[in-house]
Design an enzyme around this catalytic site. Structure first.
Site: not given
Length: 331
Positions: A139, A162, A183, A248
């Site tokens: 991240q 991220d 993500d 997701r």
């Protein structure tokens, strides 16, 4: 030193589809060669947190290696980056870059961000914002957006995992670029509208998702809508067919819609995927699509996804009063 400019909104409208190479009247100027300040952080520190006047910062061409924090303010703050074309990210001349990992930031996503924005009603124009920590850092955010009525116009956000945190409030991203691998558009409570955004995935993962919405209850209003945008591999990167999913579910009530968006074959034919095998989080999700095009829009989608009968509108997401804070000259 605090400088206010009440005509900033008019400047933004008049500057659309033109160059912005000089500061509007009354703006605090950041420049590598001087200006009022040589760093963006020092310019922000000079702002008044109590004034109700609009305050403006203009950043001259250059690369600024710093971590920027815009705290909560009483009045509006507008940040302009120098550019040759206000209508696009392609000719931006200002880059803010930083590299800090999740571990080095005390295991806080927010504290890794190159630009942390907690100012309600803030408008950000034509900035390249990068977290260069890369795959090894896990991240590592470019942007952490934590307030209502934030708008990002002609901006470029790059990272790996991220990249962009849209966390709270109503938010707009338009005529912009978002790049990442894992993500990289994520958050828990924001209602975010993404329009005319070029979403680019990078080589590296064997399987990954673009969005990870963390809406965790029926009463949470979070919703991400990607409208009239594009999804493809980053220029020059070799991304295998079907590597990426549209999203997701970070939590079990996740809500994400892609509509009227062009997708290349980097998108898996299932479209959407579970959070994990042990924690699928799919029972209550809203994962929708409407009128998408391209090879990535084809195929039999996951059983928990749906084809919508009608498109969502910006008022569905940002409310009927969105024109009171959005720069409508970009539509």
């Amino acid at each position: 030193m605090v400088k206010s400019v009440l005509a900033s909104a008019l400047f933004a409208v008049s500057a659309l589809a033109a160059s912005r190479t000089t500061a509007p009247s009354g703006a605090i100027v950041v420049a590598k060669s001087g200006g009022d300040y040589t760093t963006i952080g020092d310019a922000i520190d000079a702002l008044s947190t109590s004034t109700t006047d609009t305050q403006t910062i203009f950043i001259e061409e250059g690369t600024y290696d710093e971590q920027v924090y815009l705290p909560a303010m009483t009045g509006k703050v507008i940040i302009y980056g120098q550019t040759e074309n206000t209508d696009s990210y392609a000719d931006n001349l200002v880059t803010i870059t930083h590299a800090i990992s999740y571990e080095d930031a005390g295991e806080s996503d927010d504290l890794t961000a190159t630009f942390r924005n907690k100012a309600v009603g803030s408008q950000v124009y034509n900035l390249n914002i990068a977290n260069t920590c890369g795959q090894a850092c896990h991240q590592a955010l470019a942007l952490s957006a934590w307030a209502d009525q934030q708008g990002y116009y002609g901006c470029n956000f790059t990272g790996y995992q991220d990249t962009l945190l849209a966390q709270t409030g109503n938010q707009l991203y338009i005529n912009s670029y978002i790049e990442g691998a894992v993500d990289f558009i994520f958050g828990q409570h924001a209602r975010a509208w993404f329009q005319n955004v070029d979403i680019r995935v990078v080589e590296g993962p064997t399987s990954a998702s673009i969005t990870a919405n963390g809406r965790s209850s029926e009463t949470d209003t979070s919703y991400y809508v990607i409208n009239k945008s594009t999804v493809a591999a980053k220029e020059g990167d070799d991304v295998a067919e079907g590597t990426y999913y549209l999203g997701r579910p970070w939590s079990e009530y996740a809500r994400v819609v892609f509509q009227q968006t062009s997708m290349t074959n980097v998108i898996n034919s299932l479209g959407w995927t579970e959070w994990s095998t042990s924690t699928p989080n799919t029972e209550y999700v809203t994962f929708g699509e409407y009128a998408n095009t391209g090879a990535g829009s084809e195929g039999t989608r996951a059983s928990f996804a749906e084809k919508l009968d009608a498109k969502l509108t910006i008022t569905d997401i940002l409310g009927s009063d969105y024109t009171s804070w959005v720069d409508t000259s970009y539509f």
